[in-house]
Write an enzyme that holds these catalytic residues in place. Structure first.
Site, PDB file in Angstrom:
ATOM      1  N   PHE A 172      21.486-112.067  77.289  1.00  0.00           N
ATOM      2  CA  PHE A 172      20.439-111.717  78.259  1.00  0.00           C
ATOM      3  C   PHE A 172      21.098-111.598  79.625  1.00  0.00           C
ATOM      4  O   PHE A 172      21.679-112.556  80.129  1.00  0.00           O
ATOM      5  CB  PHE A 172      19.350-112.790  78.293  1.00  0.00           C
ATOM      6  CG  PHE A 172      18.201-112.450  79.211  1.00  0.00           C
ATOM      7  CD1 PHE A 172      17.079-111.816  78.726  1.00  0.00           C
ATOM      8  CD2 PHE A 172      18.251-112.765  80.561  1.00  0.00           C
ATOM      9  CE1 PHE A 172      16.016-111.501  79.572  1.00  0.00           C
ATOM     10  CE2 PHE A 172      17.200-112.451  81.407  1.00  0.00           C
ATOM     11  CZ  PHE A 172      16.084-111.813  80.919  1.00  0.00           C
ATOM     12  N   ASP A 195      28.792-113.975  83.108  1.00  0.00           N
ATOM     13  CA  ASP A 195      27.433-114.044  83.663  1.00  0.00           C
ATOM     14  C   ASP A 195      27.041-115.513  83.693  1.00  0.00           C
ATOM     15  O   ASP A 195      26.679-116.096  82.673  1.00  0.00           O
ATOM     16  CB  ASP A 195      26.487-113.227  82.787  1.00  0.00           C
ATOM     17  CG  ASP A 195      25.017-113.384  83.167  1.00  0.00           C
ATOM     18  OD1 ASP A 195      24.703-114.227  84.030  1.00  0.00           O
ATOM     19  OD2 ASP A 195      24.180-112.680  82.573  1.00  0.00           O
ATOM     20  N   LYS A 204      19.849-118.051  89.982  1.00  0.00           N
ATOM     21  CA  LYS A 204      19.067-119.253  89.687  1.00  0.00           C
ATOM     22  C   LYS A 204      19.466-120.421  90.571  1.00  0.00           C
ATOM     23  O   LYS A 204      19.040-120.539  91.699  1.00  0.00           O
ATOM     24  CB  LYS A 204      19.165-119.589  88.194  1.00  0.00           C
ATOM     25  CG  LYS A 204      18.553-118.525  87.279  1.00  0.00           C
ATOM     26  CD  LYS A 204      18.568-118.957  85.831  1.00  0.00           C
ATOM     27  CE  LYS A 204      18.059-117.875  84.895  1.00  0.00           C
ATOM     28  NZ  LYS A 204      16.636-117.600  85.006  1.00  0.00           N
TER      29      LYS A 204
END
Length: 396
Positions: free
Chosen positions: A134, A219, A248
């Site tokens: 993702f 990532d 985040k």
């Protein structure tokens, strides 16, 4: 306080939300419009690394908002410089570009790799990614993701993202051709159900990409900023990637992300990359406060201690109920169940009285845990006791 249903209808429908409105939060706890409190083990999907309304964040926001909010990315500002220096000094990277979301940082990484391929690999543009990965919700990052069904959702996809299998080096090797420029992966696949890349796989992948002259992109939107017990998850494997993305936790709840790269890879020309709000001092001042809190002596030691506590507690539940174990790194963990109880347990946990519990089920047979990195031992024990009770009732 009652819910304004007309107000709810003014919001575009993009997901199924429960009919509750959160009005305040502190640390590991949220409170809704009725005054009910919830122990939050989602924390905005690993966003609120210091929990809700941490004093260091509030102080940084208050102080910076009274000085300068947004001079435009066409000019330098001190908080963005300060945060970039901290990231560079704590990592193997030389330069940082700030953005607003993880997807935007990953989009930038894709652009940077393709630009590098134009200059150094005769126009090579393919980036090998992984099944079940993702990377975001833009068209390019959805195409890069290996999430089932996303290949047709907004077809046609952006071309050039062949999919390998995590922890299977031969599957990567088989996809490399003269149009390959990079390999991109999450050190821990979060949305797939908290599946870590092994240390051996990451080391072998780094060796393979160097041998073939390819870039390695990590990532770390979910796994970075202390989440796995190191500042960056790639550090567990003792490797040095070429590009890293953060999101985040870097902002702890404010919109902030980063694209980090080694000097040899930084090939953007003026005008290739930008963004209206990117690197603005209000957000990066919060990023500095977050970084300094995470890097304070003993903080990550405590993250690792709480991670071991959570792991042991989840394993005890698994053994008690005949489940299939637990996995993860640091305070990013999953309980692997023996049946698809996940959604029902999430609902029962939220509806629990007098206090609720917020959990996440990325798969039917999985519960994912992403508490604040400063969660207390007592809060973990409370969550585990409540979860045991919920499982007892679900299986009565």
């Amino acid at each position: 306080m009652s819910i304004d249903r007309a107000g709810l209808n003014a919001l575009m429908e993009i997901t199924s939300r429960p009919e509750l409105v959160f009005v305040r939060g502190q640390g590991s706890w949220l409170e809704d419009h009725t005054g009910k409190r919830y122990l939050d083990f989602i924390q905005g999907w690993a966003v609120n690394c210091l929990g809700h309304n941490h004093p260091a964040m509030i102080e940084a926001l208050t102080r910076q908002s009274q000085q300068l909010i947004n001079p435009s990315p066409a000019f330098y500002n001190q908080p963005s410089i300060d945060l970039a220096v901290r990231i560079v000094e704590s990592s193997c990277f030389d330069r940082v570009f700030f953005a607003n979301s993880g997807a935007e940082a990953n989009e930038g990484a894709i652009k940077l790799a393709r630009k590098w391929g134009q200059l150094h690999r005769k126009g090579a543009y393919k980036i090998i990614t992984f099944d079940h990965s993702f990377h975001g919700r833009t068209l390019a990052t959805m195409s890069a993701s290996g999430k089932a069904g996303w290949d047709t959702k907004f077809a046609p996809q952006v071309e050039g993202f062949p999919k390998a299998e995590l922890n299977d080096l031969d599957s990567v090797r088989a996809l490399i051709d003269d149009q390959t420029v990079a390999v991109m992966l999450e050190p821990v696949q979060g949305e797939a159900g908290v599946i870590p890349a092994t240390r051996e796989f990451l080391q072998d992948l780094r060796a393979l990409t160097r041998e073939r002259g390819l870039l390695l992109i990590v990532d770390e939107v979910q796994s970075g900023m202390g989440r796995t017990g190191r500042m960056y998850a790639y550090q567990h494997a003792g490797i040095e990637p070429d590009i890293m993305t953060l999101g985040k936790g870097i902002g702890g709840g404010v919109p902030l992300s980063a694209l980090c790269a080694r000097e040899a890879v930084c090939c953007f020309e003026h005008g290739d990359q930008g963004g209206t709000y990117n690197g603005n001092p209000l957000m990066t001042a919060v990023g500095v406060a977050i970084f300094d809190t995470l890097s304070a002596p003993g903080f990550l030691d405590e993250v690792n201690a709480r991670g071991r506590q959570l792991s042991a507690g989840l394993m005890a539940l698994s053994d008690k109920w005949g489940m299939k174990g637990e996995r993860g790194q640091g305070l990013l963990r999953a309980l692997v169940m023996d049946r698809d109880d996940g959604p029902a347990l999430v609902l029962a946990a939220r509806e629990r009285t007098p206090e609720g519990l917020l959990l996440n089920a990325p798969r039917g047979n999985l519960l994912r845990f992403m508490p604040a990195l400063n969660v207390t031992a007592d809060e973990i024990d409370t969550m585990l006791a409540w979860l045991d009770d919920l499982i007892t009732k679900a299986r009565a």
